[in-house]
Structures are given as structure tokens and as C-alpha cells.
Design an enzyme around this catalytic site. Structure first.
Site, PDB file in Angstrom:
ATOM      1  N   LYS A 111       0.871  -1.063   0.095  1.00  0.00           N
ATOM      2  CA  LYS A 111      -0.162   0.060   0.125  1.00  0.00           C
ATOM      3  C   LYS A 111       0.770   1.144  -0.030  1.00  0.00           C
ATOM      4  CE  LYS A 111      -4.617  -1.647   1.509  1.00  0.00           C
ATOM      5  NZ  LYS A 111      -5.640  -1.495   2.489  1.00  0.00           N
ATOM      6  N   LYS A 194      -4.146  -9.807  -5.922  1.00  0.00           N
ATOM      7  CA  LYS A 194      -5.324 -10.140  -5.138  1.00  0.00           C
ATOM      8  C   LYS A 194      -6.704  -9.173  -5.622  1.00  0.00           C
ATOM      9  CE  LYS A 194      -5.956  -8.292  -1.232  1.00  0.00           C
ATOM     10  NZ  LYS A 194      -7.377  -8.279  -0.249  1.00  0.00           N
ATOM     11  N   LYS A 197     -10.451  -4.204  -2.690  1.00  0.00           N
ATOM     12  CA  LYS A 197     -11.679  -3.034  -2.743  1.00  0.00           C
ATOM     13  C   LYS A 197     -10.977  -1.951  -3.124  1.00  0.00           C
ATOM     14  CE  LYS A 197     -14.266  -4.215   1.552  1.00  0.00           C
ATOM     15  NZ  LYS A 197     -13.292  -4.352   2.703  1.00  0.00           N
TER      16      LYS A 197
HETATM   17  P1  ATP Z   1      -8.508  -3.527   0.927  1.00  0.00           P
HETATM   18  O1  ATP Z   1      -8.352  -3.522  -0.829  1.00  0.00           O
HETATM   19  O2  ATP Z   1      -8.643  -2.211   1.366  1.00  0.00           O
HETATM   20  O3  ATP Z   1      -7.074  -4.131   1.485  1.00  0.00           O
HETATM   21  P2  ATP Z   1      -9.901  -5.805   0.959  1.00  0.00           P
HETATM   22  O4  ATP Z   1     -10.616  -6.096  -0.353  1.00  0.00           O
HETATM   23  O5  ATP Z   1      -8.583  -6.490   0.981  1.00  0.00           O
HETATM   24  O6  ATP Z   1      -9.647  -4.300   1.200  1.00  0.00           O
HETATM   25  P3  ATP Z   1     -10.905  -6.013   3.880  1.00  0.00           P
HETATM   26  O7  ATP Z   1     -11.709  -5.111   4.411  1.00  0.00           O
HETATM   27  O8  ATP Z   1      -9.316  -5.415   3.971  1.00  0.00           O
HETATM   28  O9  ATP Z   1     -11.041  -6.151   2.219  1.00  0.00           O
HETATM   29  O10 ATP Z   1     -10.848  -7.586   4.131  1.00  0.00           O
HETATM   30  C1  ATP Z   1     -12.132  -8.354   4.754  1.00  0.00           C
HETATM   31  C2  ATP Z   1     -11.855  -9.852   4.611  1.00  0.00           C
HETATM   32  O11 ATP Z   1     -11.871 -10.273   3.396  1.00  0.00           O
HETATM   33  C3  ATP Z   1     -10.442 -10.063   5.229  1.00  0.00           C
HETATM   34  O12 ATP Z   1     -10.625 -11.273   5.997  1.00  0.00           O
HETATM   35  C4  ATP Z   1      -9.437 -10.554   3.864  1.00  0.00           C
HETATM   36  O13 ATP Z   1      -8.570 -11.365   4.264  1.00  0.00           O
HETATM   37  C5  ATP Z   1     -10.610 -10.894   2.987  1.00  0.00           C
HETATM   38  N1  ATP Z   1     -10.319 -10.713   1.569  1.00  0.00           N
HETATM   39  C6  ATP Z   1     -10.017  -9.548   1.230  1.00  0.00           C
HETATM   40  N2  ATP Z   1      -9.812  -9.738  -0.191  1.00  0.00           N
HETATM   41  C7  ATP Z   1      -9.819 -11.079  -0.310  1.00  0.00           C
HETATM   42  C8  ATP Z   1      -9.551 -11.808  -1.448  1.00  0.00           C
HETATM   43  N3  ATP Z   1      -9.096 -11.292  -2.715  1.00  0.00           N
HETATM   44  N4  ATP Z   1      -9.626 -13.330  -1.339  1.00  0.00           N
HETATM   45  C9  ATP Z   1      -9.894 -13.869  -0.320  1.00  0.00           C
HETATM   46  N5  ATP Z   1     -10.446 -13.176   0.816  1.00  0.00           N
HETATM   47  C10 ATP Z   1     -10.125 -11.683   0.799  1.00  0.00           C
END
Ligand code: ATP
Ligand code: LTN
Length: 287
Positions: A111, A194, A197
Site C-alpha cells: 500500500k 489479489k 476493494k
Molecule cells: P483493501 O483492498 O482495502 O485491503 P480488501 O478488499 O482486502 O480491502 P478487507 O476489508 O481488507 O478487504 O478484508 C475483509 C476480509 O476479506 C479479510 O478477511 C480479508 O482477508 C478478506 N479478503 C479480502 N480480499 C480477499 C480476496 N481477494 N480473497 C479472499 N479473501 C479476501
């Protein structure tokens, strides 16, 4: 009694990685354990945001959690900033973690590299100590998360153990619970990244609320490769392996069994879209 805690940031829309890797397991855990699910709004302050928008997104995220099957009569759903103890404990834990171990966190490296040249908050570095506070405040045993959080859970364990050895037995040392399939859903357009969001990849990200025709279109355009063989091999065939993982997570079957059933990418994409549309239907309709 096992205590479960997990959190999700209210920044951005909920995608299938969040659902398949985390939220749908929370819906199961709530019936078996004492469960706390937290909309971690304070974590979203680490990157640029609009305060009013973040407030409304926190409510939208709580709505999404209920739509995905979390039942406020069965588990506790709450907003992190409403419980002052999270930030109070975070300070004590910041003084228990070292700068070196925080700088080694991949999420911090990724990040901060993404925002290079722009403002990088100190919170982006210390964020895992706030996450540790979230977890240990509730005497949590089990933390269901996606694969990307493995390193943060390890850090939480290290910090809890260090605190206990310095000041006496205080915290339960938590364990991560990372699912076998769906723990790392990749971007459909960039299958070595990955699904996330906070990355702008509208065609590569499938939202829980995407209508069926949009899901079909995104899946049909998913990046694969040119060798034409359906096989689960994340390093050599990231796109195809991602489709197999999504299909496996949506149907409950294993990736190996599924791979043997396909000889072409077209039918694999079609079936993955269909399975996903079905898996998301209850959440979409309830929302
Ligand atoms: P950011 O991009 O801001 O890091 P994010 O999409 O990773 O956001 P979070 O709110 O950080 O979402 O994560 C919420 C949950 O979803 C966590 O348990 C995280 O491990 C899971 N998660 C996030 N992205 C993935 C993915 N691509 N595959 C599986 N699990 C995910
Ligand atoms: N860091 C997590 C969100 C999160 C969390 C937590 C997860 C904050 N506090 C406590 C589990 C337990 C993320 O970025 N996905």
C-alpha cells in the site's frame, strides 16, 4: 466456549473475495461460537477518505453483513469507532511491537508503494497493532480471514505473547482460520493480483451486488492463457486456477475434481459464472 472475532473495512464495495474468503464463514461460525464481527472504520482512516462518506459506507457495510447472513440476534455486529477501548489498547500494543516487524508487513509495503510520492500515514504502518487490539480485546480464540491477513494474525500472536511475557498473562493468543478454498481470490483481469476493494479494476472485480448479466460478462472476459489446458497450477496458470478456485468455493467441490471435468476455457467460465450467481443470490436479494 470459543470466541470468534473478525473485521472488514467499510472502504469500497464488497467483492467476492471478501465473501468467499471471509464473510460466508462468519455466517457459519456465528451458530457455533460466540462471534463478534466488526466494521473497522478506523482502519479505513489509514488511506485518503471522505469522513461523511465513510460514515455512510459503514452503515452500508453493516447492511451487507446482515444480507450475507449474519444475524444480530445470534452474533454481535458493531462499528469499531463506537468502542473506545480499541484505540486505547492499540497504544499499549504499539509500544509492544517493533518498527522493524511492522515494516516487514507485505500489506504496508504494497500500500505504501502504491501511494508512493503521496502522503503515507503513520497509521498505515501501525495498523496491525490496532488490528491486534481488535482481536485480543475480546479474548478471541479464532480469527476467520482470507490469506492476505495471515501475516497480520502472526504478528497479533507475537505481540500478544510478548505482552503476556512482559506484564503477566493478560491476553488469549489468537489463531487464524483461513479457508481451504476461496482464501485468495485473484483479480479477473490481473490474476497475479489479489482482488481488492481499494484497487481500481472494475472488470477484474466481481461485486456481491453485481447483477447476474454483469457477473456473466466479467467472467466471460476473465484473462486466462493460450495453452488451452484446464489444470490447477497457480504459478503457471494463474487465470485458470483462479476460475477453478472460484468455482470450487461456490460449489463446495475440490479444484482437482473440477479441473478433470473441463477441456476448454469457455465452459469453465460459463459454469463458474452460473455457480457464483447462485452462491451470491441470497445476499443480493436480501440486500
Ligand atoms: P483493501 O483492498 O482495502 O485491503 P480488501 O478488499 O482486502 O480491502 P478487507 O476489508 O481488507 O478487504 O478484508 C475483509 C476480509 O476479506 C479479510 O478477511 C480479508 O482477508 C478478506 N479478503 C479480502 N480480499 C480477499 C480476496 N481477494 N480473497 C479472499 N479473501 C479476501
Ligand atoms: N486488517 C483486516 C481487517 C481487520 C481485521 C481485524 C480482521 C481489522 N481488524 C481483526 C480480523 C480481525 C483487513 O485489512 N482485511
Amino acid at each position: 466456549m470459543t470466541v470468534v472475532f473478525s473485521g472488514i473495512q467499510p472502504s469500497g464495495e464488497t467483492h467476492i473475495g471478501n465473501y468467499l474468503g471471509a464473510i460466508r464463514h462468519w455466517a457459519v461460525d456465528q451458530h457455533e461460537h460466540t462471534s463478534y464481527y466488526c466494521v473497522v472504520d478506523l482502519h479505513s482512516l489509514t488511506t485518503p477518505h471522505d469522513p461523511a462518506e465513510l460514515r455512510s459506507k459503514s452503515l452500508a457495510m453493516a447492511t451487507m453483513l446482515v444480507a450475507c447472513g449474519l444475524d444480530p440476534d445470534v452474533c454481535t455486529i458493531f462499528v469499531q469507532s463506537h468502542v473506545a477501548e480499541h484505540t486505547r489498547l492499540a497504544w499499549l500494543l504499539e509500544c509492544t511491537a517493533s518498527i522493524g516487524e511492522l515494516q516487514r508487513m507485505t500489506q504496508f509495503k504494497d500500500k505504501s508503494a502504491r501511494t508512493s510520492g503521496e502522503f503515507i500515514s503513520a497509521g498505515l504502518l501501525t495498523y496491525p497493532t490496532l488490528m491486534t487490539a481488535d482481536i485480543v480485546l475480546y479474548d478471541t480464540d479464532r480469527v476467520p480471514v482470507g490469506e492476505d491477513q495471515r501475516q497480520h494474525i502472526e504478528l497479533a500472536r507475537d505481540v500478544a505473547i510478548r505482552f503476556n511475557s512482559r506484564y503477566g498473562e493478560t491476553f488469549v493468543v489468537p489463531q487464524g482460520a483461513i479457508p481451504k478454498t476461496g482464501a485468495r481470490v485473484m483479480d479477473l483481469q490481473e490474476p497475479t493480483n489479489k482482488m481488492s476493494k481499494s484497487v481500481d479494476s472494475p472488470q477484474g472485480t466481481v461485486m456481491v451486488l453485481d447483477p447476474p448479466d454483469v457477473i456473466e460478462r466479467k467472467l466471460s472476459r476473465a484473462v486466462t492463457d493460450s495453452d488451452g489446458e484446464v489444470r490447477f497450477d497457480v504459478a503457471a496458470k494463474p487465470g485458470v486456477s483462479n476460475l477453478l478456485s472460484i468455482l470450487a468455493a461456490s460449489t463446495g467441490e475440490s479444484v482437482e475434481a473440477l479441473a478433470g471435468r473441463y477441456t476448454q476455457y469457455g465452459p469453465l467460465k460459463k459454469d463458474t459464472a452460473a455457480a457464483l450467481i447462485e452462491a451470491l443470490r441470497p445476499a443480493r436479494e436480501r440486500y
